[in-house]
Design an enzyme around this catalytic site. Structure first.
Site, PDB file in Angstrom:
ATOM      1  NE  ARG A  91      -3.416   2.342   2.745  1.00 53.50           N
ATOM      2  CZ  ARG A  91      -3.350   3.209   3.755  1.00 53.50           C
ATOM      3  NH1 ARG A  91      -2.600   2.966   4.802  1.00 53.50           N
ATOM      4  NH2 ARG A  91      -4.061   4.317   3.727  1.00 53.50           N
ATOM      5  CG  HIS A 135      -0.852   9.008   4.030  1.00 50.69           C
ATOM      6  ND1 HIS A 135      -1.000   7.662   4.285  1.00 50.69           N
ATOM      7  CD2 HIS A 135      -0.457   9.553   5.195  1.00 50.69           C
ATOM      8  CE1 HIS A 135      -0.693   7.406   5.552  1.00 50.69           C
ATOM      9  NE2 HIS A 135      -0.353   8.548   6.125  1.00 50.69           N
ATOM     10  CD  GLU A 180      -4.549   7.478   9.970  1.00 46.69           C
ATOM     11  OE1 GLU A 180      -4.102   8.522  10.486  1.00 46.69           O
ATOM     12  OE2 GLU A 180      -4.081   6.357  10.219  1.00 46.69           O
ATOM     13  CG  ASN A 308      -5.090   3.315   8.846  1.00 45.86           C
ATOM     14  OD1 ASN A 308      -5.231   2.310   8.142  1.00 45.86           O
ATOM     15  ND2 ASN A 308      -4.577   4.440   8.377  1.00 45.86           N
ATOM     16  CE1 TYR A 310      -0.014   2.368  13.847  1.00 46.27           C
ATOM     17  CE2 TYR A 310      -1.964   3.520  13.057  1.00 46.27           C
ATOM     18  CZ  TYR A 310      -0.726   2.953  12.817  1.00 46.27           C
ATOM     19  OH  TYR A 310      -0.206   2.957  11.548  1.00 46.27           O
ATOM     20  CD  GLU A 373      -1.525   3.841   8.384  1.00 38.42           C
ATOM     21  OE1 GLU A 373      -1.289   4.222   9.557  1.00 38.42           O
ATOM     22  OE2 GLU A 373      -1.642   4.630   7.435  1.00 38.42           O
TER      23      GLU A 373
HETATM   24  O1  IFM Z   1       2.692   7.287  10.516  1.00 35.10           O
HETATM   25  C1  IFM Z   1       1.308   7.362  10.664  1.00 35.10           C
HETATM   26  C2  IFM Z   1       0.616   7.231   9.328  1.00 35.10           C
HETATM   27  O2  IFM Z   1       1.047   8.191   8.440  1.00 35.10           O
HETATM   28  C3  IFM Z   1      -0.869   7.386   9.497  1.00 35.10           C
HETATM   29  N1  IFM Z   1      -1.378   6.501  10.515  1.00 35.10           N
HETATM   30  C4  IFM Z   1      -0.688   6.467  11.767  1.00 35.10           C
HETATM   31  C5  IFM Z   1       0.789   6.260  11.558  1.00 35.10           C
HETATM   32  C6  IFM Z   1       1.511   6.231  12.922  1.00 35.10           C
HETATM   33  O3  IFM Z   1       1.332   7.447  13.569  1.00 35.10           O
END
Ligand code: IFM
Length: 474
Positions: A91, A135, A180, A308, A310, A373
């Site tokens: 990607r 992005h 995002e 995405n 985290y 992500e």
């Molecule tokens: O590095 C970033 C990415 O560009 C977008 N999503 C989160 C990642 C980690 O912060």
């Protein structure tokens, strides 16, 4: 009565509870400004991140993406690295300022040539190119005219999307419009931690709408041009009330969910902004930027939603608390500081929150999803003894989050793939190069790449289409 099922023995590897569905896509992700470098080459125009990173005090230690991982010149070696890991898909993002240096008007063919070469290199190595069109590196000229607060940026984005499709559409199957938009709007125009560095809730909400409109216009255009698989990538907040038994905390979580998640999900999948969120937006703007018919455009059908993920978010009611600038309308809401294990960027690790998030989006919207992500920042570098990067914490992070994906799949979520963030250590926005998310270590002085222990582990996961062990996940 109990039934007995006879199981035939076979030498074939047996699918276990830790196996992913056949055809599951395994990839890694990057983004243009974070890895490419070559900021002034082959006709690329300036982006808002060039401006922002050169503004003193905006990015850690004054780091910029001028050189980054020098991927623009090293893409052949980087693709070979991907092939060595066994990636099925990659990607990457096309940088708008390479294609239209001013955001509109003349096309810079040398910019298109780069992505053409990259696409061919990937396909030649059996890696499926998955393209993201935006992005965060907006052409600076567009920001000079208001950026995402200006409706014309949405229209320009659809034009740019068609230009890229015309060149790569014969080989690229999966097209993601935005990455995002939450960050573009709320970090770019809300708390100003990202480019263009503005702090204004009204502009943040205008940006939300024009990003979504840009997505819808681009999706319509790409579809009529023949695009096979269309998507958008969101980073939905996995938000929960600190005390689920406290109605005030539940109400706080509902507001954060509205401003952070439903403001995107509802128009995308149901064709209308939710009433409670419109009321919050209406406290900051007169809503005149939302025109009749816009929500229907945003509701253009897509094929897969990129997620995405985290870290989770926990909130509670806290009278008197000022609003978080990245969540306009969050007055009276406290965001809990991360607790328990955290990664080196300070983000709480909670794989179960990913399962909850996927299950919830599946239950509410029934859309196929892909993890576009997921990953962790750890600063582990080459060890003095072996020279290897033994990033076992990252292995644990990936392993636990892949188990969380399996839990969601067993709930019924149609999860089509997983992209690790990131292939390479890279420019981590306001954190500069000090945060490292890569499967592959990058020495920024020599540009030497060194696959970490996590890269080797990930390639084994890909090869077996599953995690090690037997039994059920979770
Ligand atoms: O590095 C970033 C990415 O560009 C977008 N999503 C989160 C990642 C980690 O912060």
């Amino acid at each position: 009565m109990t039934a007995t099922v006879e199981v035939e023995s076979s030498d074939e590897p047996q699918a276990s509870g830790l196996q992913f569905p056949p055809g599951f896509v395994w990839g890694a992700a990057t983004a243009s400004y974070q890895i490419e470098g070559a900021a002034n080459e082959d006709g690329r125009g300036p982006s808002i991140w060039d401006t922002f990173s050169r503004t003193p005090g905006r990015v850690f230690a004054g780091h910029t993406g001028d050189v980054a991982c020098d991927h623009y010149h090293r893409y052949v070696d980087d693709v070979a690295l991907m092939a060595g890991l066994g990636l099925g898909a990659y990607r990457f993002t096309v940088a708008w300022p390479r294609i239209q240096p001013d955001g509109t008007g003349p096309v810079n063919v040398r910019g298109l040539d780069f992505y053409d070469r990259l696409t061919d290199e990937l396909i030649g190595k059996g890696i499926d190119p998955v393209v993201t069109l935006y992005h965060w590196d907006l052409p600076q000229t567009l920001q000079d005219r208001g950026g995402w607060t200006n409706r014309e940026t949405a229209e320009a984005f659809a034009e740019y999307a068609q230009i890229v499709y015309a060149r790569l559409g014969d080989r690229v199957k999966t097209w993601t419009t935005l990455n995002e938009p939450w960050c573009s709007a709320y970090l770019g125009y809300g708390n100003g931690v990202h480019a263009p560095g503005i702090q204004d809730p009204a502009q943040a909400f205008q940006a939300v709408h024009h990003l979504l409109l840009g997505h819808g216009l681009a999706a319509q255009a790409l579809r009529s041009a023949g695009a096979q698989t269309l998507s958008i990538t969101l980073n939905p907040t996995a938000v929960a009330p600190l005390d689920p038994g406290n109605p005030a905390d539940v109400a706080a979580a509902r507001i954060v969910d509205g401003v952070g998640n439903r403001v995107f999900l509802e128009p995308l999948f149901r064709g209308a902004y939710p009433q409670d969120v419109l009321e919050i937006m209406g406290r900051f703007t007169d809503l005149s930027h939302i025109r009749d018919g816009d929500e229907a455009i945003i509701n253009a059908p897509i094929d897969v939603l990129g997620i995405n993920y985290y870290t989770p978010t926990y909130v509670s009611a806290q009278p008197g608390q000022p609003a978080a600038l990245d969540t306009p309308g969050s007055e009276g809401i406290a965001f809990r500081k991360p607790v328990g294990p955290v990664t080196d960027i300070g983000w709480q690790i909670e794989p179960g929150a990913l399962t909850r998030l996927l299950n919830r989006i599946h239950d509410d919207y029934g859309v196929p999803m892909m993890i576009t992500e997921n990953g962790a920042a750890y600063l582990t570098g080459p060890s003095a003894g072996t020279g290897e990067v033994e990033d076992l914490e990252r292995v644990d992070y990936f392993d636990s989050h892949l188990r969380a994906c399996l839990d969601a799949i067993s709930h019924g979520v149609d999860l089509r793939g997983y992209f690790a963030w990131s292939l390479l250590d890279n420019f981590e926005w306001a954190e500069g190069y000090r945060m490292r998310f890569g499967l592959v270590h990058v020495d920024y002085t020599t540009q030497q790449r060194l696959p970490k222990r996590s890269a080797k582990w990930y390639s084994e996961v890909i090869a077996r289409n599953g995690l090690e062990g037997t039994g059920t996940a979770g």
